[in-house]
Each structure stands twice: as C-alpha cells, then as structure tokens.
Design a protein around this motif. Structure first.
Motif, PDB file in Angstrom:
ATOM      1  N   UNK A  98      13.154   5.972   2.424  1.00  0.00           N
ATOM      2  CA  UNK A  98      12.088   5.075   1.725  1.00  0.00           C
ATOM      3  C   UNK A  98      10.752   4.796   2.747  1.00  0.00           C
ATOM      4  N   UNK A  99      11.262   4.700   4.329  1.00  0.00           N
ATOM      5  CA  UNK A  99      10.089   4.608   5.170  1.00  0.00           C
ATOM      6  C   UNK A  99       9.458   5.870   5.196  1.00  0.00           C
ATOM      7  N   UNK A 100      10.246   6.937   5.342  1.00  0.00           N
ATOM      8  CA  UNK A 100       9.368   8.213   5.571  1.00  0.00           C
ATOM      9  C   UNK A 100       8.593   8.614   4.503  1.00  0.00           C
ATOM     10  N   UNK A 101       8.915   8.201   3.218  1.00  0.00           N
ATOM     11  CA  UNK A 101       8.042   8.337   2.104  1.00  0.00           C
ATOM     12  C   UNK A 101       6.630   7.589   2.212  1.00  0.00           C
ATOM     13  N   UNK A 102       6.837   6.238   2.352  1.00  0.00           N
ATOM     14  CA  UNK A 102       5.776   5.619   2.403  1.00  0.00           C
ATOM     15  C   UNK A 102       5.040   5.936   3.833  1.00  0.00           C
ATOM     16  N   UNK A 103       5.653   6.170   4.828  1.00  0.00           N
ATOM     17  CA  UNK A 103       4.821   6.664   6.003  1.00  0.00           C
ATOM     18  C   UNK A 103       3.865   7.772   6.023  1.00  0.00           C
ATOM     19  N   UNK A 104       4.659   8.635   5.168  1.00  0.00           N
ATOM     20  CA  UNK A 104       3.818  10.080   5.020  1.00  0.00           C
ATOM     21  C   UNK A 104       2.664   9.850   4.046  1.00  0.00           C
ATOM     22  N   UNK A 105       2.739   9.017   3.225  1.00  0.00           N
ATOM     23  CA  UNK A 105       1.825   8.731   2.139  1.00  0.00           C
ATOM     24  C   UNK A 105       0.689   7.996   2.849  1.00  0.00           C
ATOM     25  N   UNK A 106       0.896   6.945   3.785  1.00  0.00           N
ATOM     26  CA  UNK A 106      -0.037   6.207   4.472  1.00  0.00           C
ATOM     27  C   UNK A 106      -0.659   7.008   5.314  1.00  0.00           C
ATOM     28  N   UNK A 107       0.069   7.945   6.146  1.00  0.00           N
ATOM     29  CA  UNK A 107      -0.768   8.732   6.961  1.00  0.00           C
ATOM     30  C   UNK A 107      -1.372   9.868   6.719  1.00  0.00           C
ATOM     31  N   UNK A 108      -0.809  10.498   5.494  1.00  0.00           N
ATOM     32  CA  UNK A 108      -1.618  11.763   5.118  1.00  0.00           C
ATOM     33  C   UNK A 108      -2.874  11.371   4.342  1.00  0.00           C
ATOM     34  N   UNK A 109      -2.791  10.173   3.429  1.00  0.00           N
ATOM     35  CA  UNK A 109      -3.847  10.249   2.482  1.00  0.00           C
ATOM     36  C   UNK A 109      -4.639   8.976   2.871  1.00  0.00           C
ATOM     37  N   UNK A 110      -4.430   8.285   3.826  1.00  0.00           N
ATOM     38  CA  UNK A 110      -5.291   7.147   4.219  1.00  0.00           C
ATOM     39  C   UNK A 110      -6.094   6.323   3.220  1.00  0.00           C
ATOM     40  N   UNK A 111      -6.956   5.758   3.819  1.00  0.00           N
ATOM     41  CA  UNK A 111      -8.045   4.957   2.829  1.00  0.00           C
ATOM     42  C   UNK A 111      -7.068   3.871   2.217  1.00  0.00           C
ATOM     43  N   UNK A 112      -7.254   3.502   1.084  1.00  0.00           N
ATOM     44  CA  UNK A 112      -6.438   2.200   0.316  1.00  0.00           C
ATOM     45  C   UNK A 112      -5.193   2.588   0.324  1.00  0.00           C
ATOM     46  N   UNK A 113      -4.639   3.675   0.073  1.00  0.00           N
ATOM     47  CA  UNK A 113      -3.114   3.764   0.301  1.00  0.00           C
ATOM     48  C   UNK A 113      -2.658   3.521   1.506  1.00  0.00           C
ATOM     49  N   UNK A 114      -3.206   3.997   2.604  1.00  0.00           N
ATOM     50  CA  UNK A 114      -2.976   3.614   4.014  1.00  0.00           C
ATOM     51  C   UNK A 114      -2.925   2.021   4.086  1.00  0.00           C
ATOM     52  N   UNK A 115      -3.919   1.396   3.510  1.00  0.00           N
ATOM     53  CA  UNK A 115      -4.133  -0.064   3.711  1.00  0.00           C
ATOM     54  C   UNK A 115      -3.231  -0.930   3.170  1.00  0.00           C
ATOM     55  N   UNK A 116      -2.746  -0.642   1.955  1.00  0.00           N
ATOM     56  CA  UNK A 116      -1.871  -1.176   1.368  1.00  0.00           C
ATOM     57  C   UNK A 116      -0.633  -1.018   1.914  1.00  0.00           C
ATOM     58  N   UNK A 117      -0.009  -0.002   1.935  1.00  0.00           N
ATOM     59  CA  UNK A 117       1.413   0.385   2.576  1.00  0.00           C
ATOM     60  C   UNK A 117       1.525  -0.371   3.966  1.00  0.00           C
ATOM     61  N   UNK A 118       0.226  -0.231   4.930  1.00  0.00           N
ATOM     62  CA  UNK A 118       0.221  -0.937   6.358  1.00  0.00           C
ATOM     63  C   UNK A 118       0.262  -2.262   6.198  1.00  0.00           C
ATOM     64  N   UNK A 119      -0.094  -3.055   5.345  1.00  0.00           N
ATOM     65  CA  UNK A 119      -0.371  -4.516   5.140  1.00  0.00           C
ATOM     66  C   UNK A 119       1.075  -4.779   4.713  1.00  0.00           C
ATOM     67  N   UNK A 120       1.724  -4.233   3.852  1.00  0.00           N
ATOM     68  CA  UNK A 120       3.296  -4.492   3.461  1.00  0.00           C
ATOM     69  C   UNK A 120       4.194  -4.537   4.611  1.00  0.00           C
ATOM     70  N   UNK A 121       3.855  -3.410   5.464  1.00  0.00           N
ATOM     71  CA  UNK A 121       4.583  -3.253   6.700  1.00  0.00           C
ATOM     72  C   UNK A 121       4.440  -4.524   7.546  1.00  0.00           C
TER      73      UNK A 121
END
Length: 283
Positions: A98-121
């Motif tokens: 789960x962490x790898x999927x979310x981390x890859x999505x956040x790091x690769x796509x950035x922007x709002x995807x990164x913002x939402x996932x990072x805030x959840x973390x």
C-alpha cells in the motif's frame, strides 16, 4: 576479461563482511526454522493443561517450566514464534504494497495527487504509532487479525514517504526522460524503471519494520487488544504472567527473551543491509 559483479551480488558481498549482520541473519533464520519445524518437536501440546504441575520451575521434563495452568512454556514459546513472525511478515508486506503504491503515485505525478497523499501521511504520523494502532483495533475489535491490520496501517506512511522521496529523485534521471521521449506509457515506466530502482531502501526499511511490527503485536497482545487466550502469543504470555513475576519469574523471562532475540536479529540484519545497499555507507 573480468566479469563485473551485479549490484545485488556486490551488496551480498558487502553484507557478508559484517559479522554482526551475519549473526543477525543467523538469529532470524533460527527463529524462522523454529516457527516452521519447532511445533513438530515440542514435548507437549500448547494448550495441554496439568494443574498438578502448575508454576513448576524449569526441569528436565519442562525445560522452561510451566505456567499457571500447568502448560509447557517451551511448547508455547516455540509456537509463539510462528504467530509473531506471521504477524510481522504479513503486516510489513501489506504496508509495503500500500505504501509503495501511494508513494509512487505521489512522487511521480506530483501536484494535487502528491498534496492529498502527503497530507494523509502527515496526519497519520502526527499520532504515536502504538496509540493509532490501539485506536484501529478498538474500532475493529480485539483479535490477532485486527492487530495485524492495525500494524500494517500505521506503517504505511513510513514506506509511502520513503518511496515518494526516492521517486522524486529517480524521475528526473536521464533514462526516465528518454523513456518518456520515446513514448513509453506511465504505467510501464513505473513498473519497469521506477519501482525496481526504488526497492533497495524499501528492503532495508522492511527488515527493520518487521522487528517493530513484532514489538507492536506483543504490545497489543499485552494490552489485551491483540491475540486472545489461549493463543500462545508472546505479548499475551507476558500479560498472563504479570501476577507471577516474584514467585514464578520464568513465566515472563522466556517469552520476553524470545521477543528480545527476534527483534535483535532483525535489527542487526537490517543494519547490515543498510550498510550493504547504501552507497554512501561504503568506504
């Protein structure tokens, strides 16, 4: 022409040079073998009671003594290795996936995807891990399975942030840019390039996280939120033995030593893997 060793073979050579790491791996292998084959060799069943032999000290017939129900502590400690390792491995595997999927999505796509996932973390990391685990188990109900789920959940941010930081550096490399330039799709880039090159720190963190997961499972069992009686989980065994610390200390000593040695083995092995896989640690 001399053949150049691959990175994983070179890492294995570096790992073997650390005697402490090899000792840690030996401890881990011992407990894995104990979990697999130990229950076949134990003298008594894990729930076989003999009240006439309750709280007997270690002897030739009961190497680790007996508990308050006359059960053989050796048999229960050996079988407890299976439970603790099962919880540790499965919880970490779930966290890594789960962490790898979310981390890859956040790091690769950035922007709002990164913002939402990072805030959840960030929100999850704002709570002490054991407190968050207690909250999750309280909602799901006390059981070993729910304790495993809780431990997996609380470790997701650690792996997610680790993968995210790795992806942020990798995606700017030339071979990723070249893959994009020739029209390679994002999902193929993620699977073929990003994920394989992000695994080294995950392996190290995963090894150390297994040790943490075993401690957290024992803590939840000690609090009555993890494994339930008559399960021979080490933390539960410690909780059941609290009343006999002064007159039957062996009922607490042996499960406690088992936890300590298992966690020590994974920590030593994790440190060795970190030194072998991190180029900055090489002399």
């Amino acid at each position: 022409m001399q053949k150049v060793a691959g990175p994983w073979k070179e890492a294995w050579r570096g790992f073997r040079k650390s005697k402490v790491a090899v000792v840690g791996m030996g401890i881990v292998i011992f407990f894995i073998l104990l979990a697999i084959f130990g229950p076949l060799l134990t003298p008594q069943g894990i729930n076989e009671q003999d009240l006439s032999q309750r709280l007997m000290p270690p002897s030739s017939s009961n190497w680790m003594g007996t508990d308050d129900f006359g059960r053989d502590i050796l048999s229960r400690v050996v079988y407890g290795a299976r439970i603790s390792l099962w919880v540790g491995f499965l919880a970490v595997i779930g966290s890594v996936v789960v962490g790898s999927i979310l981390g890859i999505l956040a790091g690769y796509y950035g922007r709002w995807v990164d913002t939402i996932i990072s805030r959840i973390f960030d929100i999850m990391l704002a709570f002490p891990s054991i407190l968050l685990a207690i909250a999750v188990v309280s909602v799901l109900g006390p059981s070993l399975r729910n304790a495993l789920i809780a431990i997996a959940i609380i470790n997701v941010p650690n792996f997610g942030r680790l993968i995210r930081s790795k992806v942020l550096s990798i995606k700017e490399d030339e071979y990723i840019m070249s893959a994009k330039a020739i029209g390679m799709k994002d999902n193929r880039i993620l699977v073929s390039h990003i994920l394989p090159n992000s695994m080294a720190p995950v392996i190290v963190q995963g090894t150390l996280a297994i040790a943490t997961a075993i401690i957290e499972a024992a803590a939840l069992g000690f609090l009555g939120l993890g494994a339930q009686a008559p399960s021979p989980e080490w933390g539960k065994m410690l909780a059941d033995s609290r009343s006999y610390l002064t007159n039957a200390p062996w009922t607490m000593i042996f499960p406690g030593v088992a936890i300590m040695l298992t966690v020590l083995g994974f920590n030593l092995m994790g440190d060795g893997l970190r030194d072998a896989l991190d180029p900055r640690m090489k002399s």
